[in-house]
Design an enzyme around this catalytic site. Structure first.
Site, mmCIF file in Angstrom:
data_model
loop_
_atom_site.group_PDB
_atom_site.id
_atom_site.type_symbol
_atom_site.label_atom_id
_atom_site.label_comp_id
_atom_site.label_asym_id
_atom_site.label_seq_id
_atom_site.Cartn_x
_atom_site.Cartn_y
_atom_site.Cartn_z
ATOM 1 N N ASP A 309 0.865 -1.177 0.000
ATOM 2 C CA ASP A 309 0.000 0.000 0.000
ATOM 3 C C ASP A 309 0.906 1.233 0.000
ATOM 4 O O ASP A 309 2.138 1.144 0.135
ATOM 5 C CB ASP A 309 -0.981 -0.003 1.179
ATOM 6 C CG ASP A 309 -2.208 0.880 0.888
ATOM 7 O OD1 ASP A 309 -2.134 1.744 -0.003
ATOM 8 O OD2 ASP A 309 -3.229 0.713 1.571
HETATM 9 C C1 BGC Z 1 -5.150 3.137 0.144
HETATM 10 C C2 BGC Z 1 -5.346 2.081 -0.930
HETATM 11 C C3 BGC Z 1 -5.232 2.700 -2.299
HETATM 12 C C4 BGC Z 1 -3.901 3.409 -2.404
HETATM 13 C C5 BGC Z 1 -3.639 4.017 -3.760
HETATM 14 C C6 BGC Z 1 -3.926 3.984 -0.092
HETATM 15 O O1 BGC Z 1 -3.901 5.064 0.756
HETATM 16 O O2 BGC Z 1 -5.076 2.514 1.400
HETATM 17 O O3 BGC Z 1 -6.579 1.453 -0.761
HETATM 18 O O4 BGC Z 1 -5.359 1.714 -3.285
HETATM 19 O O5 BGC Z 1 -3.852 4.426 -1.429
HETATM 20 O O6 BGC Z 1 -4.450 5.087 -4.016
#
Ligand code: BGC
Length: 787
Positions: A309
């Site tokens: 993530d």
């Molecule tokens: C979130 C994810 C997301 C990623 C990219 C993160 O902050 O937890 O769910 O896919 O950002 O945008």
């Protein structure tokens, strides 16, 4: 077993024809037909051994030619918001020197083309792939996850997934970070909005359905994108529902309740897995070899790619398991985190780590192989521009109306709405007289789309007011007043507005706004109050300690109630709310979640009875926040509370009722249904056998309508305490007024067994109770004995 997609070995001519097809956005009408005709096609055929060998041969041969730096480059996922005239020379230079593996947040083909051109200038010309958060739609926004789940309609959900993939791939995209299948039992968490609620079975079905719908049979084909299921694992169980917090969980609960939805998505063929930000039992997922290797790859057979993530690798330092960036990179790569989302440590630290022997070349190769397989399966080695297409075929206007799928969005949205209360048949409304439409969300085009609304544009969304106005044009008079700000707390407003203008604050006083609303209400025959949360209140980093409608809007509701006019509350929100006052005082109440681009039309369809509501709650609605976590499939305890026979020394609160306001699976209709004649095909069965549970469902009202028949099972005596009931099947059926139909479900080991603390699936003999009904309170219907 995970089955990664392998491209068909197409002759060059056919490949060229497909390329031409993939760069044109097909007309919307044909897409609707395409989306609904094969809503959940998935990988029905496992790739042949020969095709798998060919892919491995190709990837191995390529890796032999790669330098260590080029290999590490493949492990870097960069976030780039690149417009057509991308002028990011440093980034382009990085790509040209083979230091970037994939891109996310670039959503136009011209933007991608510039980046892919740079990749084609790199020594080995390894193509980039492009990812984006396509969570509940792309250009067309569908209802948020909780709304999709409320439909209990796998065809509708598949349709939302197919269209998302078609639209996203028409913009050149190859991968989405979805579906989000984190089970949550705590409405305080803002990210409930993205997921499918509290139930393992329902979420597993939805996750698998969406993976198949997004990926189709072959993600190298136009109109498909790869799915990276998230957040692995157990992010929805964070303590206190405070975002990014810690998870601590028993193995039984983990295996039984939280892990199956990820597994279901992987079994459906998900090409990717996004690793969660949180720690489980003290080990951050990003650095957890048990999770990412032992469970995911060895036990579950996952062959695809793992993606960290955002910034999660560097966060290992603050988790307190890594001393510095280099340590974090070492832990993450050794644990099995392949692709690093937007942090710099892999680029900086992996090379010295390999040189010092702390990370082996085999460990790097393993991760690189996963990335290259994805690119191979996307068909990018055959043609790096396969999904981006030729410049002359780029859409003139990416936001063109013709690129939207409004009819599908409206159809899916209508199915996602849940009628919570309807006293004296207040609804459906007649398209006549005077209707006061009041509330800070009534005219909002941004909120109706919900958060994570991807490439959707607010100006293309239909507000509730607009939907009502179109439905009543020339027949009824609509009055409007904002009535209140979504929230008046200045600090919260500042917080919500930090990255995106979320809450518009009116310069008038609260009293003046309420007075205007009351005046409108007094002139009307009925009041529709459109209230709840702004989209930003139910988002990432949007945890709440309370789950009531904000004070400013509650004051408005009290004032509207005092007018004595019939009060219909139209809720917009991304989590279960505590609605005791609203339930007691509204004549009718409709849960609309955030219903997407066509939300306003869909809501009007239901309010006026052009569609008979059929949604059911995928999460329990508590009475007050102090009850959470409150979920239907709890254990009985040694001292269960019995409302018929209240006893002090039982499991209860002394200051409030025990049960929910609205249970899981609940939702009304404009007609009524009756369940009768519940039977089992056998009273006894041996393990490994199958029996059928069936019931007759009758539409006892005067309107045609749909309902969701739900099957729950209980193992009342087992080696460990088992839940009071668990959902094991459901069927959404349409019945004409007066019509009845028999609905049946097969029951076998899969519905009867459970995971023990060792993660082993057990089916224990003994008595089982079966419940068939229209929500999770369904009365016990039948029992049988398993030998
Ligand atoms: C979130 C994810 C997301 C990623 C990219 C993160 O902050 O937890 O769910 O896919 O950002 O945008």
């Amino acid at each position: 077993m995970n089955r990664l997609f392998l491209p068909r070995l197409l002759p060059a001519l056919l490949a060229a024809a497909l390329l031409a097809a993939c760069v044109q956005t097909p007309p919307a009408q044909s897409l609707s037909a395409q989306a609904s005709s094969s809503p959940s096609t998935g990988p029905d055929t496992a790739p042949t051994l020969a095709a798998q060998q060919e892919r491995e041969r190709y990837v191995s041969e390529l890796m032999q030619r790669m330098t260590l730096q080029e290999k590490i480059g493949q492990l870097r996922l960069r976030s780039v918001d690149a417009g057509p005239n991308v002028d990011k020379e440093a980034l382009l230079q990085e790509i040209r020197s083979g230091q970037v593996g994939a891109i996310f947040n670039t959503v136009t083909r011209p933007g991608m083309r510039v980046l892919q051109d740079a990749a084609m200038q790199s020594r080995l010309k390894v193509p980039l792939f492009f990812a984006y958060d396509v969570i509940h739609g792309h250009r067309t926004v569908f209802p948020i996850g909780l709304g999709l789940a409320s439909s209990f309609d796998m065809d509708a959900i598949a349709r939302s997934g197919r269209i998302s993939a078609i639209e996203a791939n028409a913009d050149g995209l190859n991968m989405t970070f979805a579906p989000m299948v984190d089970i949550s039992r705590d409405p305080r968490w803002g990210r409930n909005s993205e997921g499918y609620g509290e139930d393992t079975y329902l979420t597993s079905r939805i996750g698998a359905t969406l993976v198949k719908a997004l990926q189709g049979d072959d993600p190298s084909q136009p109109g498909t994108i790869m799915a990276a299921v998230k957040h692995f694992a157990m992010y929805g169980a964070i303590e206190g529902a405070r975002d990014y917090n810690t998870v601590d969980m028993s193995p039984q609960r983990m295996y039984q309740d939280y892990l199956p939805p990820y597994k279901a998505a992987i079994d459906a063929g998900a090409a990717g897995v996004m690793v969660a930000l949180n720690a489980v039992n003290g080990v951050p997922a990003t650095a957890d070899p048990w999770l990412l290797q032992e469970l995911l790859r060895k036990q579950w057979g996952f062959k695809g790619i793992t993606v960290s993530d955002h910034g999660a690798i560097l966060e290992l330092i603050r988790h307190g398991v890594a001393a510095d960036g280099r340590d974090a990179a070492r832990l993450a790569i050794k644990a099995g985190t392949d692709l690093s989302m937007n942090d710099k440590v892999y680029g900086k630290d992996l090379e010295p780590l390999v040189e010092s022997g702390e990370v082996s070349m085999a460990e790097i190769d393993e991760a690189v192989r996963h990335v290259l397989r994805v690119k191979y399966d996307l068909g990018l080695f055959r043609d790096a521009y396969r999904h981006i297409g030729r410049a002359e075929d780029d859409p003139a206007d990416t936001e063109a109306e013709s690129r939207l799928h409004r009819a599908d969005a409206r159809e899916v949205a209508r199915r996602s709405l849940v009628l919570l209360k309807n006293e004296g048949d207040t609804l459906p409304l007649k398209k006549q007289g005077t209707i006061a439409v009041i509330g800070p969300l009534a005219k909002s085009q941004r909120d109706v789309m919900g958060n994570w609304s991807a490439a959707g544009k607010a100006r293309q969304a239909v507000s509730v007011y607009q939907g009502l106005a179109e439905a009543t044009a020339g027949r009824a008079t609509l009055l409007y007043a904002k009535g209140a700000n979504v929230i008046d707390d200045a600090e919260v407003v500042t917080y919500l507005n930090e990255f995106e203008k979320d809450v518009e604050v009116d310069s008038r006083t609260a009293e003046a706004m309420i007075a205007e609303a009351v005046q409108a209400a007094r002139k009307a025959d009925v009041v529709l109050a459109v209230v709840g949360e702004s989209q930003g209140m139910a988002h990432e980093a949007s945890s709440r300690t309370d789950i009531v409608i904000p004070e400013s809007q509650r004051r408005l509701l009290h004032a509207l109630k005092a007018t004595g006019k019939p009060l219909v509350i139209v809720l917009m929100n991304g989590r279960p709310l505590a609605l005791e006052w609203e339930h007691a005082n509204a004549d009718a109440m409709l849960e609309t979640w955030f219903a997407g681009t066509e939300g306003g039309h869909a809501i009007a369809d239901v309010l006026f009875g052009d569609y008979n509501p059929s949604g059911k709650l995928p999460m329990t609605f508590p009475r007050v926040v102090g009850q959470v976590p409150l979920y239907y499939n709890h254990l009985n305890t040694g001292r269960p509370f019995d409302p018929e026979n209240p006893n002090k020394y039982t499991s209860r609160y002394f200051d409030h009722e025990n049960g929910p306001l609205y249970p899981f699976g609940y939702g009304l209709s404009y007609t009524t249904f009756d369940v009768s004649d519940v039977k089992l095909s056998r009273a006894e069965m041996a393990r490994g056998g199958q029996l059928t549970a069936s019931a007759t469902i009758r539409n006892t009202g005067r309107r045609d309508g749909e309902t969701v028949v739900q099957l729950y099972v209980q193992d009342p005596v087992a080696s460990i305490s088992r839940p009071v009931r668990e959902l094991k099947g459901f069927s959404k059926i349409f019945l004409k007024a007066g019509e009845s139909r028999e609905v049946s479900f097969e029951i076998g080991d899969e519905q009867l067994g459970f995971y023990n603390a060792q993660g082993r699936f057990n089916v224990e003999p003994g008595k089982f109770n079966v419940f068939l009904g229209l929500d999770s309170r369904a009365a016990q219907s039948a029992s049988f004995t398993l030998h």
